[in-house]
Write an enzyme that holds these catalytic residues in place. Structure first.
Site, PDB file in Angstrom:
ATOM      1  N   GLU A  23       0.801  -1.227   0.000  1.00  0.00           N
ATOM      2  CA  GLU A  23       0.000   0.000   0.000  1.00  0.00           C
ATOM      3  C   GLU A  23       0.834   1.278   0.000  1.00  0.00           C
ATOM      4  O   GLU A  23       0.306   2.353  -0.227  1.00  0.00           O
ATOM      5  CB  GLU A  23      -1.005  -0.002   1.155  1.00  0.00           C
ATOM      6  CG  GLU A  23      -0.418  -0.111   2.553  1.00  0.00           C
ATOM      7  CD  GLU A  23      -0.364  -1.563   3.033  1.00  0.00           C
ATOM      8  OE1 GLU A  23      -0.210  -2.478   2.194  1.00  0.00           O
ATOM      9  OE2 GLU A  23      -0.463  -1.772   4.259  1.00  0.00           O
ATOM     10  N   ASN A  24       2.143   1.152   0.255  1.00  0.00           N
ATOM     11  CA  ASN A  24       2.966   2.354   0.164  1.00  0.00           C
ATOM     12  C   ASN A  24       3.300   2.728  -1.280  1.00  0.00           C
ATOM     13  O   ASN A  24       3.962   3.730  -1.508  1.00  0.00           O
ATOM     14  CB  ASN A  24       4.252   2.193   0.982  1.00  0.00           C
ATOM     15  CG  ASN A  24       5.040   0.967   0.599  1.00  0.00           C
ATOM     16  OD1 ASN A  24       4.490  -0.126   0.501  1.00  0.00           O
ATOM     17  ND2 ASN A  24       6.305   1.141   0.341  1.00  0.00           N
TER      18      ASN A  24
END
Lengths: 220, 236
Positions: free
Chosen positions: A54-55
């Protein structure tokens, strides 16, 4: 048998292997930090999954070779990773549009507690001295198409994790689809927990004794 | 002729005022604009409200800004990291306020703020402590919670290359919060390892458009948080 094979039930590797078996070819998958990450090691041959972190990376690959790492190519656990052929980088708003917009097929997460109505608690025990930190867990369970939990069936202290109602602060309501534990695979259904498969050496009565909510028998 | 370069990091942050809201890019050390943060420590502005995904590691960069006592409040999703001691100590002593926001809601609040959207509804966090006291509404049979867009007086981010018009490209997962934060900052300051003339970036590859960028600082060899910590560094 793996090295850490327990007397009964599945080892952590076994659970990850059992879960990996259920992921079809081509799914876009977000694996949580810790035990969920093990799943990537056991994807059956011939299947390709696309891992989202998700980064800001789709097409995440394994850790880099020693000395080949890039401190700005990391996963959500802030460990160095690689980008596979076909990968893409993007910003946080886009990354969470993938999550919150229902574009990812599967989120695999750990749990402190799962309730028989699918409620999940996995970010805080509510302790007054704890530093609260949530990251992307609430977004993942609210937005991704399916949520699988991978966990020990009971805590090290023997407390049940599969419960009637969560007592810890929730991550999301009615969000868990299936639980893979060291003792069983359990579905969350409108009627409550339904056993899908028992681990080696585990019978229904033993599983029920280690679960604080009624279990429905497997559909034969 | 447009040239958004400023002489150095100190000049870039000279007008940050006490009580300012400052967005700081980065996820862990990836994308953390360490040189701009260190310049902000030297500059001395205090009572800052910092919007950033994490709260830094060791005693450099964002953690050093907190340790210097310059931050009244942080808005973040994950104020806990390996090597993170400064924030936990301040928090336990009651010396810093924390607004905990789910990471996707944080990203969307920043994006919305930058896009002129004052608020939006999301199902994220419904039924959790982070939705308590907020307005709820049902859409398509599902409960949602109202979240507000946020803006900042200043945004500090790190890119790989900028042209003199302020178009920016990034490196790998260092991009993270920088593009939406660039949109949401009244004054957006970007440090980059390389500056090229206008025309030096392919318009098809530009990630952050120059309209969102006010100041460019050329930092040819930016420090990396983990390397500073490994060398035992602390700032100042």
């Amino acid at each position: 048998m793996t090295k850490d094979a327990p007397a009964i039930g599945w080892s952590r590797d076994d659970i990850a292997r059992r879960l990996a078996r259920d992921i079809p070819n081509g799914w876009y998958v977000n694996l949580g930090i810790g035990i969920p990450e093990l799943v990537a090691r056991f994807v059956p041959e011939g299947r390709t999954l696309v891992y989202h972190t998700e980064n800001g990376l789709l097409g995440m690959g394994p850790s880099p070779a020693a000395g080949k790492g890039d401190p700005e190519l990391i996963n959500a656990g802030k460990r160095q990773v690689t980008a596979l052929a076909g990968a893409s980088f993007f910003d946080q708003a886009t990354s969470f549009a993938m999550i919150r917009g229902g574009h990812l097929d599967l989120s695999v997460l750990g749990a402190l507690q799962v309730a028989s109505n699918g409620d999940l608690a996995n970010w805080s025990t509510g302790g007054s001295d704890a530093i609260p930190a949530v990251g992307g867990a609430m977004d993942l369970v609210a937005g991704v198409k399916r949520v699988f939990v991978i966990t020990q069936h009971v805590t090290k202290e023997g407390e049940h994790k599969l419960v009637e109602r969560c007592t810890y602060p929730l991550t999301g309501c009615g969000v868990v689809n299936r639980i893979y534990s060291d003792l069983a695979v359990v579905d969350v259904t409108p009627d409550g927990f339904r056993v899908v498969e028992l681990a080696p050496g585990v019978d229904f009565a033993f599983l029920q004794k280690n679960t604080s909510a009624p279990l429905l028998a497997p559909i034969s | 002729m447009i040239d958004k370069r400023v002489a150095n990091a100190h000049a870039a942050v000279a007008d940050v005022f006490d009580g300012a809201t400052v967005m700081i890019g980065g996820f862990g050390e990836a994308g953390s604009p360490i040189e701009l943060i260190h310049a902000l420590i030297d500059q001395g502005a205090s009572r800052l409200v910092v919007i950033s995904n994490n709260t830094g590691s060791g005693e450099v960069g964002l953690a050093a800004l907190l340790k210097a006592g310059r931050v009244a409040k942080v808005v973040c999703s994950f104020p806990r990291t390996a090597n993170s001691t400064v924030f936990p100590e301040l928090y336990r002593r009651g010396e810093i306020e924390l607004e905990l926001v789910p990471q996707g809601t944080l990203a969307e609040r920043i994006r919305a703020g930058g896009a002129g959207i004052p608020a939006f509804f999301t199902p994220t966090a419904v039924g959790t402590p982070l939705a308590q006291g907020k307005e709820h509404r049902v859409f398509n049979g599902r409960e949602h919670v109202l979240e507000h867009g946020i803006r900042a007086d200043f945004t500090l981010i790190k890119g790989r290359t900028a042209d003199t018009h302020g178009n920016v490209v990034y490196h790998a997962t260092a991009r993270n919060f920088a593009p939406p934060m660039a949109m949401a900052g009244t004054v957006t300051i970007v440090q980059v390892a390389e500056v090229v003339d206008a025309g030096g970036l392919d318009p098809e590859s530009v990630v952050t458009q120059g309209i969102f960028v006010d100041r460019i600082v050329h930092i040819p060899s930016p420090a990396q948080e983990s390397e500073l910590i490994a060398s035992g560094a602390s700032y100042p």
